[in-house]
Design a protein around this motif. Structure first.
Motif, mmCIF file in Angstrom:
data_model
loop_
_atom_site.group_PDB
_atom_site.id
_atom_site.type_symbol
_atom_site.label_atom_id
_atom_site.label_comp_id
_atom_site.label_asym_id
_atom_site.label_seq_id
_atom_site.Cartn_x
_atom_site.Cartn_y
_atom_site.Cartn_z
ATOM 1 N N GLY A 158 6.960 -130.760 12.174
ATOM 2 C CA GLY A 158 8.184 -130.874 11.118
ATOM 3 C C GLY A 158 7.701 -131.207 9.873
ATOM 4 N N THR A 159 6.267 -131.084 9.580
ATOM 5 C CA THR A 159 5.624 -131.482 8.198
ATOM 6 C C THR A 159 5.743 -130.310 7.041
ATOM 7 N N GLY A 160 6.383 -129.141 7.714
ATOM 8 C CA GLY A 160 6.358 -128.000 6.671
ATOM 9 C C GLY A 160 7.099 -127.136 6.893
ATOM 10 N N ARG A 161 8.079 -126.595 6.307
ATOM 11 C CA ARG A 161 8.750 -125.547 6.350
ATOM 12 C C ARG A 161 8.415 -124.220 6.828
ATOM 13 N N GLY A 162 8.652 -123.433 7.974
ATOM 14 C CA GLY A 162 8.346 -122.106 8.205
ATOM 15 C C GLY A 162 6.827 -122.122 8.791
ATOM 16 N N GLU A 163 6.270 -123.237 9.031
ATOM 17 C CA GLU A 163 5.057 -123.361 9.745
ATOM 18 C C GLU A 163 5.380 -123.111 11.240
ATOM 19 N N TRP A 164 4.287 -122.323 11.888
ATOM 20 C CA TRP A 164 4.488 -121.869 13.264
ATOM 21 C C TRP A 164 3.018 -121.609 13.995
ATOM 22 N N TYR A 165 2.943 -121.784 15.171
ATOM 23 C CA TYR A 165 1.839 -121.293 15.915
ATOM 24 C C TYR A 165 2.229 -120.878 17.270
ATOM 25 N N TYR A 207 7.804 -123.760 16.065
ATOM 26 C CA TYR A 207 8.146 -123.339 14.659
ATOM 27 C C TYR A 207 8.832 -124.558 14.138
ATOM 28 N N SER A 208 8.531 -124.895 12.784
ATOM 29 C CA SER A 208 9.027 -126.033 11.932
ATOM 30 C C SER A 208 10.097 -125.350 10.990
ATOM 31 N N PHE A 209 11.196 -126.299 10.905
ATOM 32 C CA PHE A 209 12.269 -126.008 9.961
ATOM 33 C C PHE A 209 12.356 -126.898 8.834
ATOM 34 N N GLY A 210 11.182 -127.508 8.816
ATOM 35 C CA GLY A 210 11.072 -128.561 7.708
ATOM 36 C C GLY A 210 10.848 -129.954 8.465
ATOM 37 N N LYS A 211 11.936 -130.890 8.178
ATOM 38 C CA LYS A 211 11.720 -132.046 9.155
ATOM 39 C C LYS A 211 11.981 -131.706 10.541
ATOM 40 N N VAL A 212 12.527 -130.832 11.020
ATOM 41 C CA VAL A 212 12.649 -130.647 12.600
ATOM 42 C C VAL A 212 11.915 -129.381 12.876
ATOM 43 N N SER A 213 11.313 -129.468 14.168
ATOM 44 C CA SER A 213 10.478 -128.835 14.669
ATOM 45 C C SER A 213 10.746 -128.361 16.194
ATOM 46 N N LEU A 214 10.793 -127.058 16.779
ATOM 47 C CA LEU A 214 10.974 -127.020 18.253
ATOM 48 C C LEU A 214 9.442 -126.464 18.747
ATOM 49 N N ILE A 215 9.355 -127.083 20.055
ATOM 50 C CA ILE A 215 7.923 -126.795 20.736
ATOM 51 C C ILE A 215 8.278 -126.280 22.014
ATOM 52 N N LEU A 216 7.814 -125.081 22.342
ATOM 53 C CA LEU A 216 8.172 -124.477 23.706
ATOM 54 C C LEU A 216 6.704 -124.574 24.322
ATOM 55 N N ALA A 240 11.268 -132.028 17.915
ATOM 56 C CA ALA A 240 10.733 -133.160 16.838
ATOM 57 C C ALA A 240 11.210 -133.396 15.445
ATOM 58 N N TRP A 241 11.686 -134.524 15.226
ATOM 59 C CA TRP A 241 12.189 -134.875 13.969
ATOM 60 C C TRP A 241 11.359 -136.015 13.228
ATOM 61 N N ALA A 242 10.939 -135.321 12.014
ATOM 62 C CA ALA A 242 10.131 -136.354 11.128
ATOM 63 C C ALA A 242 10.974 -137.116 10.417
#
Length: 244
Positions: A158-165, A207-216, A240-242
């Motif tokens: 959740g530290t950056g919008r649009g980051e993914w892996y 995938y990070s949406f900014g402050k919120v990210s999803l981890i599968l 995850a919510w930063a």
């Protein structure tokens, strides 16, 4: 990071009042965990502590019966044969580091080895694994494939919008003792013969949406007991919510 978790373990056929002695025993774990994160540019140290209780005090029987009543599922009949009450104390230490990293054409990739161990009456083991990842913003996150009882979402998610892996990895562990497999430490209880050498592989995506990210996360692991066959698989979805 802190976690409060409740784990319910049952044999395959929960309709039997006398559970299959060659299947995993009924067991509940109610626990509180604390994990510290010492994070550098390319290395991460994570000491951890878990405190809890196994047995009727875990309230796993009540939780499962309530959920099965709400969902109109099979009534679990064998909880009278669950593990006895036992306090749980477990210490852990995991380290991960980034290596062989590159970013051809703007697409990042890295290889993340992981080593560590846990000690206590819940489980004692040494573990090693390696993960390969591709994505963007990999310097701000860590791969999450693992076989831990409690799930610990990435503290840097959740530290950056649009980051993914996307990540795949495999590993092995040697287990010295495992309460949920062998049964109570000091009391007579149901239990199986522990399979000391275990292996696993997994895949994860974030995938990070900014402050919120999803981890599968998906994990396929070998059997924990000598009487078992076919291995075990499970998956999880973490949000995850930063906060800052």
């Amino acid at each position: 990071s802190y976690t409060i978790s409740q784990v319910m373990q049952t044999p395959t056929d929960i309709g039997l009042s006398e559970p299959d002695p060659d299947d995993y025993p009924y067991a509940g774990l109610l626990s509180w965990g604390a994990r510290m994160h010492f994070i550098g540019k390319d290395i991460d140290y994570e000491p951890s502590l878990l405190l809890g209780v196994v047995g009727p005090w875990s309230l796993a029987e009540e939780s499962q019966k309530l959920i099965h009543k709400i969902t109109d599922s099979t009534e679990p009949e064998g909880w009278d044969e669950q593990l006895r009450n036992e306090p749980v104390v477990n210490l852990g230490f995991i380290t991960r580091w980034r290596t062989f990293k590159s970013s051809p054409g703007g697409l990042e990739w890295d290889v993340v080895p992981r080593l560590g161990g846990f000690a206590g009456n819940l489980r004692s083991l040494v573990v090693g694994s390696v993960n390969f990842r591709i994505g963007s913003g990999l310097g701000e996150s860590w791969s999450q494939s693992g076989v831990l009882v409690g799930r610990n979402p990435d503290p840097l998610a959740g530290t950056g919008r649009g980051e993914w892996y996307v990540s795949v990895g495999a590993g092995a562990q040697y287990v010295f003792n495992a309460l949920l497999v062998e049964g109570n430490t000091w009391k007579s209880s149901p239990g199986l013969d522990l399979e000391h050498s275990q292996n696993f592989w997994g895949a994860s995506a974030s995938y990070s949406f900014g402050k919120v990210s999803l981890i599968l996360n998906y994990v396929d692991r070998s059997d924990r007991a000598k009487q078992a066959s076919g291995g075990e698989t499970f998956g999880s979805l973490s949000v995850a919510w930063a906060l800052d």
